[in-house]
Design an enzyme around this catalytic site. Structure first.
Site, mmCIF file in Angstrom:
data_model
loop_
_atom_site.group_PDB
_atom_site.id
_atom_site.type_symbol
_atom_site.label_atom_id
_atom_site.label_comp_id
_atom_site.label_asym_id
_atom_site.label_seq_id
_atom_site.Cartn_x
_atom_site.Cartn_y
_atom_site.Cartn_z
ATOM 1 N N TYR A 33 -119.484 15.460 -38.776
ATOM 2 C CA TYR A 33 -118.741 16.066 -37.671
ATOM 3 C C TYR A 33 -117.923 17.255 -38.163
ATOM 4 O O TYR A 33 -117.775 17.474 -39.360
ATOM 5 C CB TYR A 33 -117.849 15.026 -36.986
ATOM 6 C CG TYR A 33 -116.600 14.639 -37.742
ATOM 7 C CD1 TYR A 33 -116.669 13.850 -38.888
ATOM 8 C CD2 TYR A 33 -115.341 15.068 -37.322
ATOM 9 C CE1 TYR A 33 -115.524 13.493 -39.586
ATOM 10 C CE2 TYR A 33 -114.188 14.719 -38.012
ATOM 11 C CZ TYR A 33 -114.289 13.929 -39.139
ATOM 12 O OH TYR A 33 -113.154 13.592 -39.832
ATOM 13 N N LYS A 148 -118.521 15.474 -44.751
ATOM 14 C CA LYS A 148 -117.656 15.118 -43.619
ATOM 15 C C LYS A 148 -118.373 14.147 -42.678
ATOM 16 O O LYS A 148 -118.868 14.529 -41.621
ATOM 17 C CB LYS A 148 -117.213 16.397 -42.884
ATOM 18 C CG LYS A 148 -116.021 16.189 -41.974
ATOM 19 C CD LYS A 148 -115.413 17.521 -41.608
ATOM 20 C CE LYS A 148 -114.427 17.416 -40.458
ATOM 21 N NZ LYS A 148 -113.277 16.564 -40.742
ATOM 22 N N GLU A 180 -106.009 12.907 -51.288
ATOM 23 C CA GLU A 180 -105.698 13.717 -50.096
ATOM 24 C C GLU A 180 -105.050 12.809 -49.068
ATOM 25 O O GLU A 180 -104.815 11.626 -49.335
ATOM 26 C CB GLU A 180 -106.994 14.344 -49.543
ATOM 27 C CG GLU A 180 -108.054 13.320 -49.189
ATOM 28 C CD GLU A 180 -109.398 13.939 -48.784
ATOM 29 O OE1 GLU A 180 -109.435 15.091 -48.339
ATOM 30 O OE2 GLU A 180 -110.413 13.218 -48.911
ATOM 31 N N LEU A 204 -112.309 16.004 -49.248
ATOM 32 C CA LEU A 204 -112.986 16.921 -48.342
ATOM 33 C C LEU A 204 -112.530 18.345 -48.666
ATOM 34 O O LEU A 204 -111.345 18.584 -48.898
ATOM 35 C CB LEU A 204 -112.647 16.588 -46.881
ATOM 36 C CG LEU A 204 -113.461 17.425 -45.891
ATOM 37 C CD1 LEU A 204 -114.902 16.926 -45.824
ATOM 38 C CD2 LEU A 204 -112.847 17.417 -44.519
HETATM 39 N N1 PMP Z 1 -109.401 15.670 -45.763
HETATM 40 C C1 PMP Z 1 -109.866 14.775 -44.881
HETATM 41 C C2 PMP Z 1 -110.188 13.389 -45.349
HETATM 42 C C3 PMP Z 1 -110.031 15.132 -43.532
HETATM 43 O O1 PMP Z 1 -110.506 14.250 -42.643
HETATM 44 C C4 PMP Z 1 -109.665 16.441 -43.116
HETATM 45 C C5 PMP Z 1 -109.765 16.850 -41.677
HETATM 46 N N2 PMP Z 1 -111.050 16.939 -41.238
HETATM 47 C C6 PMP Z 1 -109.185 17.338 -44.082
HETATM 48 C C7 PMP Z 1 -109.070 16.908 -45.398
HETATM 49 C C8 PMP Z 1 -108.802 18.744 -43.720
HETATM 50 O O2 PMP Z 1 -109.951 19.531 -43.503
HETATM 51 P P1 PMP Z 1 -109.907 20.775 -42.511
HETATM 52 O O3 PMP Z 1 -108.818 21.669 -42.989
HETATM 53 O O4 PMP Z 1 -111.235 21.381 -42.673
HETATM 54 O O5 PMP Z 1 -109.647 20.225 -41.154
#
Ligand code: PMP
Length: 284
Positions: A33, A148, A180, A204
């Protein structure tokens, strides 16, 4: 009022938007996603999301069902049809519906679903003024967090643990180091230096992370990409998280310990402004 949702080529009222019970997203979390923020009816960092989508699909040996232009058209169409001003567009691609089997089906067509979530005043979230509090919990997710996928049960449990502990979110810890946040990337600031975990399979690769680090370096701020411990975080001057929907959000407490004076720090506050200004300018 009913939303208009996109399902496999059709724009449908949400009550009529359906996928198969045999869909591998439903049965096996076999899907990926993206979430793109919308501010003033425009898409924030759309290109970054499309690139990561292509990478996630590729890592799972799934074909990208649409071209970049087609993805853009659907996103814009959903903004228009739902009169979306501020909010998010959620996009999901699964391997599709097939008789239940662990092996990937050879001929399944991917399932494509997109829907909007309206969040009036998304960029004026009052939490940005007060900051949020996090707890630390063990990171027991799988080893390919760079993809993701829709396997969000543990992040969901982590947010529940935080809520029960009277906090707003959780930071995940593996081998003594913060990986994270449950749905965001994590940062600390010490002596003016921004410290955030290096990229790898453990986290991620946040689209917001990439943009924020770029803006920080352009503004001559010092950035160090390395893992840090919870103890180090508790002694930091400030901390923050980034994600496509939270942008840059100050963190003012970790496991009950206040950071600095317990209010959002200057680095997080400046980066939030920088990020929102620059990304609004570049929005499409
Ligand atoms: N880490 C994780 C585990 C996440 O789910 C997200 C949000 N999708 C992020 C980091 C931040 O990613 P982004 O800045 O692309 O939303």
């Amino acid at each position: 009022m009913s939303r208009t949702v996109y399902v496999n080529g059709d724009y449908l009222p949400e009550e009529e938007a359906k996928v198969s019970v045999f869909d591998r997203g439903f049965l096996m979390a076999d899907g990926v996603y993206e979430v793109t923020s919308v501010l003033d009816g425009k898409l924030i960092d759309f290109d970054g999301h499309l690139k990561r989508l292509a990478r996630s699909l590729n890592e799972l040996e799934m074909k990208n069902p649409l071209s970049d232009d087609e993805w853009l058209t659907i996103h814009r169409e959903l903004v228009t049809r739902n009169d979306l001003v501020d909010g998010m567009i959620y996009l999901q691609v699964t391997r599709g519906a097939a008789d239940r089997d662990f092996l990937f089906p050879v001929d399944a067509e991917p399932t494509v679903v997109l829907f909007t979530q309206s969040k009036p005043g998304l960029a004026q979230n009052p939490a940005a003024k007060t900051g949020i509090k996090v707890i630390s919990i063990p990171d027991i997710r799988w080893g390919r967090r760079d993809i993701k996928t829709v396997q969000l049960l543990y992040p969901s449990m982590g947010k529940m643990m935080a809520k029960k502990a009277g906090a707003d979110d959780a930071w995940l810890v593996e081998d003594g180091k913060v990986t994270e946040g449950t749905s965001n990337n994590a940062y600390i600031v010490k002596g003016g230096k921004i410290i955030t975990r290096h990229l790898g399979n453990e986290i991620l690769h946040g689209i917001t992370r990439a943009a924020v680090l770029r803006f920080a370096r352009e503004a001559q701020m010092e950035v160090e990409e390395r893992a840090f411990t919870v103890e180090e975080a508790k002694e930091a001057d400030e901390a923050f998280i980034t994600s496509a929907s939270a942008f840059v959000m100050p963190v003012v407490g970790i496991d009950g310990v206040a950071l600095g004076d317990g209010t959002p720090g200057p680095v997080a506050t400046r980066l939030r402004e920088l990020y929102l200004d620059e990304m609004r300018k570049a929005a499409i």
